[in-house]
Design a protein around this motif. Structure first.
Motif, short mmCIF file in Angstrom:
data_model
loop_
_atom_site.label_atom_id
_atom_site.label_comp_id
_atom_site.label_asym_id
_atom_site.label_seq_id
_atom_site.Cartn_x
_atom_site.Cartn_y
_atom_site.Cartn_z
N ASN A 105 0.80 -1.22 0.00
CA ASN A 105 0.00 0.00 0.00
C ASN A 105 0.84 1.27 0.00
N SER A 106 2.09 1.18 0.46
CA SER A 106 2.97 2.36 0.52
C SER A 106 3.76 2.56 -0.77
N TYR A 107 3.45 1.80 -1.79
CA TYR A 107 4.18 1.86 -3.06
C TYR A 107 3.70 3.08 -3.84
N TYR A 108 4.31 4.26 -3.57
CA TYR A 108 3.79 5.50 -4.14
C TYR A 108 3.91 5.54 -5.66
N GLU A 109 4.96 4.84 -6.21
CA GLU A 109 5.10 4.83 -7.66
C GLU A 109 3.91 4.16 -8.34
N ALA A 110 3.38 3.12 -7.70
CA ALA A 110 2.21 2.43 -8.28
C ALA A 110 0.98 3.33 -8.23
N TRP A 111 0.80 4.03 -7.11
CA TRP A 111 -0.30 5.00 -7.01
C TRP A 111 -0.16 6.07 -8.11
N TYR A 112 1.07 6.54 -8.29
CA TYR A 112 1.32 7.61 -9.27
C TYR A 112 1.03 7.12 -10.69
N ASN A 113 1.53 5.93 -11.02
CA ASN A 113 1.32 5.41 -12.37
C ASN A 113 -0.16 5.14 -12.64
N ARG A 114 -0.87 4.64 -11.62
CA ARG A 114 -2.31 4.40 -11.83
C ARG A 114 -3.05 5.72 -12.00
N ALA A 115 -2.63 6.75 -11.26
CA ALA A 115 -3.25 8.07 -11.42
C ALA A 115 -3.04 8.60 -12.84
N LEU A 116 -1.84 8.42 -13.37
CA LEU A 116 -1.58 8.85 -14.75
C LEU A 116 -2.49 8.12 -15.74
N ILE A 117 -2.70 6.84 -15.50
CA ILE A 117 -3.55 6.05 -16.39
C ILE A 117 -5.00 6.54 -16.30
N TYR A 118 -5.46 6.78 -15.08
CA TYR A 118 -6.82 7.31 -14.93
C TYR A 118 -6.96 8.65 -15.65
N GLY A 119 -5.96 9.51 -15.49
CA GLY A 119 -6.00 10.81 -16.15
C GLY A 119 -6.02 10.69 -17.66
N ALA A 120 -5.20 9.78 -18.18
CA ALA A 120 -5.15 9.58 -19.64
C ALA A 120 -6.49 9.10 -20.17
N GLY A 121 -7.25 8.41 -19.31
CA GLY A 121 -8.56 7.93 -19.72
C GLY A 121 -9.68 8.89 -19.39
N GLY A 122 -9.32 10.09 -18.90
CA GLY A 122 -10.33 11.09 -18.57
C GLY A 122 -11.06 10.83 -17.28
N LYS A 123 -10.55 9.92 -16.46
CA LYS A 123 -11.19 9.59 -15.18
C LYS A 123 -10.50 10.39 -14.07
N TRP A 124 -10.86 11.67 -13.98
CA TRP A 124 -10.11 12.58 -13.13
C TRP A 124 -10.44 12.46 -11.64
N GLU A 125 -11.61 12.00 -11.30
CA GLU A 125 -11.93 11.83 -9.88
C GLU A 125 -11.05 10.75 -9.24
N PRO A 126 -10.99 9.53 -9.81
CA PRO A 126 -10.08 8.54 -9.23
C PRO A 126 -8.61 8.95 -9.38
N ALA A 127 -8.29 9.68 -10.46
CA ALA A 127 -6.91 10.16 -10.63
C ALA A 127 -6.54 11.09 -9.49
N LEU A 128 -7.46 12.01 -9.14
CA LEU A 128 -7.23 12.95 -8.06
C LEU A 128 -7.01 12.21 -6.74
N ALA A 129 -7.83 11.21 -6.47
CA ALA A 129 -7.69 10.44 -5.24
C ALA A 129 -6.32 9.76 -5.18
N ASP A 130 -5.87 9.19 -6.30
CA ASP A 130 -4.56 8.53 -6.32
C ASP A 130 -3.42 9.52 -6.19
#
Length: 205
Positions: A19-44
């Motif tokens: 859960n403390s793997y910040y790089e994974a949170w960051y990469n998933r946020a980028l993916i959410y953003g690329a897909g236009g899913k900004w609410e989950p991106a913001l949370a990540d």
């Protein structure tokens, strides 16, 4: 989004396992953003900042996601944090410059775009932004000057042709007449300042 479909589950599994793997949170946020899913991106992105507060791209991500979800004013603090951690963060400077423009702060916008042009003079976006900000700043300054000078002139011209005229017109400008003097004592005989607001007051008076 094809990328999200392929890459998001592994990132989610990595987060589940650590859960403390910040790089994974960051990469998933980028993916959410690329897909236009900004609410989950913001949370990540927020989780990235919680786990790694000195990670400038995390703050930049929060700022970008806030803008995309309509919280433009709130994004400034995060973009500023990103620039504070990484002074040469070109993307953050350009993003904050555009944000200041949206919020009608052309002076701050021009400052950020100028800094961006110095970092990467070959990037056209910053030069375009700086030109837009400078044009907006001139328009803003012209509006300030006209609101004082033209308004007073109109009043005087109306009084000049009025059938019943007042004996006295009292019109006060502003202490901006003296300009910034760093605590220097100033009297009525002190000379005017040299900055824009001092120029406005001189024209106004």
């Amino acid at each position: 989004n094809p990328a999200a479909a392929v890459y998001s589950p592994p990132r989610t599994e990595a987060i589940r396992l650590r859960n403390s793997y910040y790089e994974a949170w960051y990469n998933r946020a980028l993916i959410y953003g690329a897909g236009g899913k900004w609410e989950p991106a913001l949370a990540d992105f927020k989780e990235v900042v919680r786990l790694k507060p000195d990670f400038a791209p995390g703050h930049f991500g929060v700022g970008t996601a806030l803008q995309e979800t309509g919280a433009v004013q709130d994004s400034l603090a995060e973009l500023t944090a990103a620039i504070g951690l990484k002074a040469d963060y070109w993307e953050a400077l350009v993003n904050r410059g555009n944000t200041y423009l949206k919020l009608k702060h052309p002076s701050e916008s021009a400052r950020d775009f100028t800094a961006a042009t110095r970092l990467h003079p070959e990037r056209a976006e910053a030069w375009i932004g700086r030109g837009t900000a400078r044009a907006a700043l001139k328009e803003f300054k012209d509006a300030i000057l006209d609101s004082r000078v033209q308004a007073t002139r109109t009043l005087v011209e109306a009084l000049a042709i009025a059938k019943s005229r007042p004996a006295i017109l009292v019109n006060a400008s502003a202490v901006g007449y003296y300009g910034p003097r760093a605590g220097e004592p100033l009297g009525e005989d002190a000379p005017p300042g040299e900055d824009f607001l001092a120029h406005v007051c001189r024209r106004w008076e």
